[in-house]
Write an enzyme that holds these catalytic residues in place. Structure first.
Site, PDB file in Angstrom:
ATOM      1  N   LYS A  47       0.844  -1.200   0.000  1.00  0.00           N
ATOM      2  CA  LYS A  47       0.000   0.000   0.000  1.00  0.00           C
ATOM      3  C   LYS A  47       0.881   1.252   0.000  1.00  0.00           C
ATOM      4  CE  LYS A  47      -0.383  -0.458   5.034  1.00  0.00           C
ATOM      5  NZ  LYS A  47      -1.239  -0.937   6.135  1.00  0.00           N
ATOM      6  N   ARG A 141     -10.142  -0.495  15.505  1.00  0.00           N
ATOM      7  CA  ARG A 141      -9.837   0.387  14.387  1.00  0.00           C
ATOM      8  C   ARG A 141     -10.729   0.006  13.213  1.00  0.00           C
ATOM      9  NH1 ARG A 141      -4.063   0.694  11.239  1.00  0.00           N
ATOM     10  NH2 ARG A 141      -4.706  -1.414  10.660  1.00  0.00           N
ATOM     11  N   TYR A 259      16.465  29.298  10.844  1.00  0.00           N
ATOM     12  CA  TYR A 259      15.262  30.008  11.297  1.00  0.00           C
ATOM     13  C   TYR A 259      15.134  29.948  12.811  1.00  0.00           C
ATOM     14  CZ  TYR A 259      13.164  30.379   6.611  1.00  0.00           C
ATOM     15  OH  TYR A 259      12.886  30.689   5.319  1.00  0.00           O
ATOM     16  N   MET A 307      12.247  24.440   4.218  1.00  0.00           N
ATOM     17  CA  MET A 307      11.499  23.753   3.171  1.00  0.00           C
ATOM     18  C   MET A 307      12.430  22.995   2.217  1.00  0.00           C
ATOM     19  SD  MET A 307       8.882  25.237   0.301  1.00  0.00           S
ATOM     20  CE  MET A 307       7.733  25.948   1.449  1.00  0.00           C
TER      21      MET A 307
END
Ligand SMILES: *Cc1c(COP(=O)(O)O)cnc(C)c1O
Length: 363
Positions: A47, A141, A259, A307
């Site tokens: 998957k 679940r 940052y 990023m």
């Protein structure tokens, strides 16, 4: 800050991060799991595009290694996989059928896993085909409650399921009491279908011993080199993630990196900035935590992950630290689960999170 001088145009041309996918290692891992439980059939869970590594290529490799049963989550993953594999191998669709897909299930010979009474009713009205029944034995679940077996036993038998399955909540916690509880509940459920193969274990369940293997195991993450196997099981790394150094420079003691200035340098430090970031799927939680490897030398990430960029301390790899050099963020040195743990996550999330910007390279 002193710029590093001799970067050639060529090394500056391709700065896109690369994931080298080692298909033969995926096959070796499948065989290692297969050997663990020789009495059970070993399927492969592919998957989420084969956990990010390419479902079509992974599945074709595993089919050649002898795997004939595959699991995907979504119907669309199933139709794509059928195209990749051709007819023959069994493809289970874990999330089950919806009304609009019934015809394609038959045309593509997909086997739905039925996990709710609605799905059971839907499939009972459909032109009959093979199905699996998924029971919830304690995870809460997905899966039929065992009470459905009491109320609708004949109906379920009429579906002639080809597999009875359940899923462990704590397979990766071998000592957890819930494992035994689920095993006992599943054993009882499976006994209501004495002629039908049964399946309980995903990767971690494969390490719990024979009792958990039943007729079919469903490893996913272990095939891709993840999970925490016992000492006796050796899994190979299946992906080497590399990113290019864009710039090497020295920053002064007392200055900060990145940052929000979250890391302050204690001494003058040679830093390298690497073309990799959270847009490539590197978790931001790996700031000040992940380690890049330059020719095997660990280079800690300093400051936040941006990023497109990550800054690493290359003090210990000065000679190798050049623009264009490749830094390993996953691979033989940057082990999947160790790297994931540094970012507070799991191998699953790291692999399936690798974005499309990461170029996949196959042998
Ligand atoms: C994803 C999944 C698996 C595979 O799990 P791994 O932990 O990756 O081995 C097996 N069974 C079910 C029902 C799943 O959802």
């Amino acid at each position: 800050m002193t710029a590093e001088p001799n970067a050639s145009i060529e090394t500056l041309m391709s700065s896109r991060p690369r994931a080298h996918i080692h298909l033969s290692s995926i096959a070796a891992n499948w065989q290692a799991i297969d050997r663990l439980n020789p009495t059970a059939t070993t399927a492969a869970v592919v998957k989420a595009d084969g956990y990010g590594l390419g479902a079509a290529k992974v599945s074709r490799t595993l089919a050649r290694a002898g795997c004939s049963t595959f699991f995907v989550a979504h119907f669309e993953e199933g139709t794509a996989l059928r195209q990749a594999l051709g007819f023959g191998p069994r493809i289970f669709v874990l999330n089950g059928p919806t009304g609009s897909h019934l015809r394609t299930y038959r045309e593509a010979d997909l086997t739905p896993v039925l996990s709710s009474e609605e799905q059971v009713e839907l499939w009972a009205r459909a032109p009959r085909g093979a199905c699996a029944l998924h029971f919830d034995t304690g995870m809460n679940r997905l899966g039929l409650s065992s009470s459905v077996l009491t109320h609708r036993r004949d109906e379920l038998h009429r579906l002639q399921p080809v597999l009875i399955m359940s899923h462990l909540a704590c397979g990766d916690l071998p000592d957890h009491a819930l494992n035994r509880v689920q095993l006992d509940r599943f054993t009882e459920i499976a006994s209501a279908f004495p002629d039908t193969p049964a399946s309980l274990s995903a990767s971690s369940g494969c390490y719990l011993g024979k009792a958990y293997a039943f007729d079919l195991t469903r490893p996913g993450i272990a095939l891709y080199g993840g999970s925490t196997p016992p000492e006796t099981v050796r899994l190979e790394p299946t992906v080497t993630l590399e990113a290019r150094i864009l710039s090497v420079f020295t920053a002064k003691a007392g200055e900060t990196v990145g940052y929000a200035a979250t890391h302050t340098l204690e001494q003058n430090t040679t830093l390298a900035t690497v073309a990799l970031g959270y847009a490539d799927g590197i978790p931001r939680s790996g700031g000040n935590a992940l380690i890049g490897y330059l020719d095997g030398t660990p280079c800690p990430v300093l400051g936040r992950i941006s990023m497109d960029l990550i800054t690493i301390d290359v003090s210990k790899a000065q000679a190798e630290a050049k623009s264009g050099a490749r830094v390993e963020f996953l691979g033989a040195h940057a082990k999947l689960e160790e790297q994931a743990a540094r970012a507070g996550t799991l191998g699953y999330e790291l692999l399936t999170g690798l974005s499309n910007r990461v170029e996949r390279v196959y042998p």
